[in-house]
Motif scaffolding. Sequence first.
Motif, PDB file in Angstrom:
ATOM      1  N   ILE A 338       3.686 -29.979  -5.353  1.00 30.59           N
ATOM      2  CA  ILE A 338       2.922 -30.069  -3.920  1.00 30.59           C
ATOM      3  C   ILE A 338       3.194 -28.752  -3.466  1.00 30.59           C
ATOM      4  CG2 ILE A 338       2.642 -30.853  -1.869  1.00 30.59           C
ATOM      5  CD1 ILE A 338       2.075 -34.052  -3.327  1.00 30.59           C
ATOM      6  N   VAL A 339       2.475 -27.536  -3.041  1.00 32.05           N
ATOM      7  CA  VAL A 339       2.743 -26.696  -1.883  1.00 32.05           C
ATOM      8  C   VAL A 339       2.571 -26.694  -1.000  1.00 32.05           C
ATOM      9  CG1 VAL A 339       2.766 -24.112  -2.135  1.00 32.05           C
ATOM     10  CG2 VAL A 339       2.364 -25.643  -4.529  1.00 32.05           C
ATOM     11  N   THR A 340       3.495 -26.963  -0.004  1.00 33.35           N
ATOM     12  CA  THR A 340       3.446 -27.338   1.642  1.00 33.35           C
ATOM     13  C   THR A 340       3.204 -25.458   2.227  1.00 33.35           C
ATOM     14  OG1 THR A 340       5.795 -27.474   1.794  1.00 33.35           O
ATOM     15  CG2 THR A 340       4.293 -29.467   1.838  1.00 33.35           C
ATOM     16  N   ALA A 341       1.876 -24.985   1.761  1.00 30.65           N
ATOM     17  CA  ALA A 341       1.575 -23.764   2.554  1.00 30.65           C
ATOM     18  C   ALA A 341       1.308 -24.209   4.237  1.00 30.65           C
ATOM     19  CB  ALA A 341       0.237 -22.826   1.834  1.00 30.65           C
ATOM     20  N   THR A 342       2.125 -24.595   4.598  1.00 26.80           N
ATOM     21  CA  THR A 342       1.570 -25.795   6.588  1.00 26.80           C
ATOM     22  C   THR A 342       1.874 -24.651   6.918  1.00 26.80           C
ATOM     23  OG1 THR A 342       3.691 -26.479   6.204  1.00 26.80           O
ATOM     24  CG2 THR A 342       1.895 -27.762   5.835  1.00 26.80           C
ATOM     25  N   GLY A 343       2.630 -22.963   7.690  1.00 20.44           N
ATOM     26  CA  GLY A 343       2.809 -22.262   8.156  1.00 20.44           C
ATOM     27  C   GLY A 343       4.117 -22.108   7.827  1.00 20.44           C
ATOM     28  N   LEU A 344       4.668 -21.186   9.575  1.00 22.10           N
ATOM     29  CA  LEU A 344       6.056 -21.236   9.795  1.00 22.10           C
ATOM     30  C   LEU A 344       6.451 -21.263  10.766  1.00 22.10           C
ATOM     31  CD1 LEU A 344       4.736 -16.766   9.780  1.00 22.10           C
ATOM     32  CD2 LEU A 344       5.647 -18.118   8.392  1.00 22.10           C
ATOM     33  N   ASP A 345       7.704 -21.273  11.093  1.00 19.31           N
ATOM     34  CA  ASP A 345       8.709 -22.280  12.177  1.00 19.31           C
ATOM     35  C   ASP A 345       8.739 -20.851  13.129  1.00 19.31           C
ATOM     36  OD1 ASP A 345       9.736 -23.790  13.925  1.00 19.31           O
ATOM     37  OD2 ASP A 345      11.473 -24.041  13.448  1.00 19.31           O
ATOM     38  N   VAL A 346       8.060 -21.012  14.252  1.00 21.17           N
ATOM     39  CA  VAL A 346       7.753 -19.245  15.462  1.00 21.17           C
ATOM     40  C   VAL A 346       9.479 -19.408  16.358  1.00 21.17           C
ATOM     41  CG1 VAL A 346       7.956 -18.108  17.249  1.00 21.17           C
ATOM     42  CG2 VAL A 346       5.529 -19.315  15.418  1.00 21.17           C
ATOM     43  N   GLN A 347       9.751 -18.293  16.086  1.00 19.69           N
ATOM     44  CA  GLN A 347      11.239 -17.862  16.252  1.00 19.69           C
ATOM     45  C   GLN A 347      11.192 -16.630  17.043  1.00 19.69           C
ATOM     46  OE1 GLN A 347      15.456 -17.454  14.096  1.00 19.69           O
ATOM     47  NE2 GLN A 347      16.080 -19.294  15.234  1.00 19.69           N
ATOM     48  N   LEU A 348      11.359 -16.087  18.296  1.00 18.88           N
ATOM     49  CA  LEU A 348      11.199 -15.549  19.617  1.00 18.88           C
ATOM     50  C   LEU A 348      12.980 -14.843  18.910  1.00 18.88           C
ATOM     51  CD1 LEU A 348       8.422 -15.388  22.150  1.00 18.88           C
ATOM     52  CD2 LEU A 348       8.210 -14.633  19.832  1.00 18.88           C
ATOM     53  N   MET A 349      12.883 -13.477  18.646  1.00 20.51           N
ATOM     54  CA  MET A 349      14.027 -12.007  18.936  1.00 20.51           C
ATOM     55  C   MET A 349      15.006 -13.163  17.807  1.00 20.51           C
ATOM     56  SD  MET A 349      13.186 -11.002  21.669  1.00 20.51           S
ATOM     57  CE  MET A 349      11.528 -11.607  23.268  1.00 20.51           C
ATOM     58  N   GLY A 350      14.655 -13.489  16.647  1.00 18.77           N
ATOM     59  CA  GLY A 350      15.730 -13.537  15.732  1.00 18.77           C
ATOM     60  C   GLY A 350      16.664 -15.137  15.918  1.00 18.77           C
ATOM     61  N   GLY A 351      16.034 -15.784  16.741  1.00 14.37           N
ATOM     62  CA  GLY A 351      16.632 -16.688  17.717  1.00 14.37           C
ATOM     63  C   GLY A 351      18.138 -15.957  18.709  1.00 14.37           C
ATOM     64  N   LEU A 352      18.095 -15.232  19.024  1.00 15.57           N
ATOM     65  CA  LEU A 352      19.416 -14.476  19.649  1.00 15.57           C
ATOM     66  C   LEU A 352      18.858 -14.734  21.782  1.00 15.57           C
ATOM     67  CD1 LEU A 352      21.437 -12.217  20.269  1.00 15.57           C
ATOM     68  CD2 LEU A 352      19.869 -10.717  21.006  1.00 15.57           C
ATOM     69  N   GLN A 353      19.917 -15.207  22.098  1.00 11.53           N
ATOM     70  CA  GLN A 353      19.922 -15.734  23.402  1.00 11.53           C
ATOM     71  C   GLN A 353      20.698 -14.534  23.916  1.00 11.53           C
ATOM     72  OE1 GLN A 353      19.180 -18.986  25.077  1.00 11.53           O
ATOM     73  NE2 GLN A 353      19.599 -17.317  26.714  1.00 11.53           N
TER      74      GLN A 353
END
Length: 500
Positions: A338-353
């Motif tokens: 089963i291939v879960t082509a369910t998308g991306l987990d959005v993370q802006l700025m590479g996780g940089l604070q």
Amino acid sequence: MSAEHYDIIIIGAGLSGIGTACRIARQHPGKTLAILERRDRMGGTWDLFRYPGIRSDSDMASFGYNFKPWYSDTVLAKGPDIRKYVVDTAKEFGLYDKVKFGLRLDTANWSGTDQQWTVSALHEPSGETRSFTCNFLVNCAGYYSFDHGYRPHFDGEDTFKGAIIHPQQWPENLDYTGKKVVVIGSGATAITVVPAMADKAARVTMLQRSPSYIMAMPDTDKISMLLGKLLPKRWVFLLARKRNILIQRGLYLACQRWPERARKLLIAHMHKQAPNIDIRHFTPDYMPWDQRLCAAPDGDFFDSLNSGKANIVTDHIERFDETGIVLKSGEHLDADIIVTATGLDVQLMGGLQLELDGVPVPLTQKLSYKSIMIQDVPNYGWIFGYTNAPWTLKCDIGGQYLCRLFQHMDDHGFRVATPVDHFDSWTDTGVLDNFAPGYIKRAIERMPRQGKAPPWEVTMHYGKDKKMLVEDPVDDGILAFQTASKASSSADKDPWAATA
């Protein structure tokens, strides 16, 4: 360990980061430059994703760099070829050795006193924390987490005896020969994976909750092949680039102006490509370009359906069981993989604070300035490409804008540039509120806002953006400029010089 100082630091060694770095290195060769990369190889998305058939969904004449022509008769490039293109470009422009690999970014703090950024990062191979300082920080880290994709939990998945795979973590040398495969999803990844796996797998089923718009398009540029017999390669490339940009823009505008007509034409196009497939599988519940159109080079997706090697099921998942998926309708889909082509987990700025003098920046309460900088954040560039056109078109003109900004600051002795909202341009609209894929909807509340009008409004319009970024004056009355502070002015008269 003391911090390494650079005039400019770029975050990310993918297509955006290397393209921006090339612009800066060529137009400002006197400035010191470093590129910080999380992974141990460059290429970004095109090195990370290794699923079968990985390719661009934009033509390479407009997706590649205009200063580094992509000479190929193939329209949609394969992932390994794009990765090689990025590496070759970095080496050609003398940037490969400026990349520092294996750095997981933590914080970037702007010191108003020193007028510079301090970037803290964990060097994962050694476990050491390293610090870098710079006068200007440019974030090209993209918009999603490289650690994992979006993978919803499915009831009963622990009972499934086969393999569950997300395209972002594709196992090396996975053998799916003769296997029954179910691909969950209907976006660009699913449309790519299904035909790529169909030749070896026993059968591939694409399970979708809602259909997408899919366009069959030629994967060979026959016009450029003909022109190549008459004109220099560079001319052919430039003509193809201009032609493709105009076609893409015209298609998008037509879909926006006549959505119902465009919807009917696209549904008819899909049904014509696979006339024996129930049309309900080709009838999306949204209008064209509310999400990106999916591309099927030479109609490969439709060919896999017509051949019987693949099929589509439109339904909802009830649960997984030992041998596959039970659907709400009661139908059972047998599966070994089963291939879960369910998308991306959005993370802006590479996780940089981001921090200003130690205080975290609330990005969701800040406006995007020209889609390149952030309200009230000094000396910070954010390269974010197009969602309705090739991503890199925006990256290229964004890089040109930053070079113009640097030149303006040098010419006038400025050390700091900060976008300031003088006219109460605030709205509660996110930068991508008009773009509706599931992974974007899930992250709307994590994104900066956009304003009522330019330069705070996000237009996603190449022509308007090009004028604003490449032609309009840099000093527009909104950017606030500062000269060197007393704390740093004694170091050097050069406004980019390192502080003592």
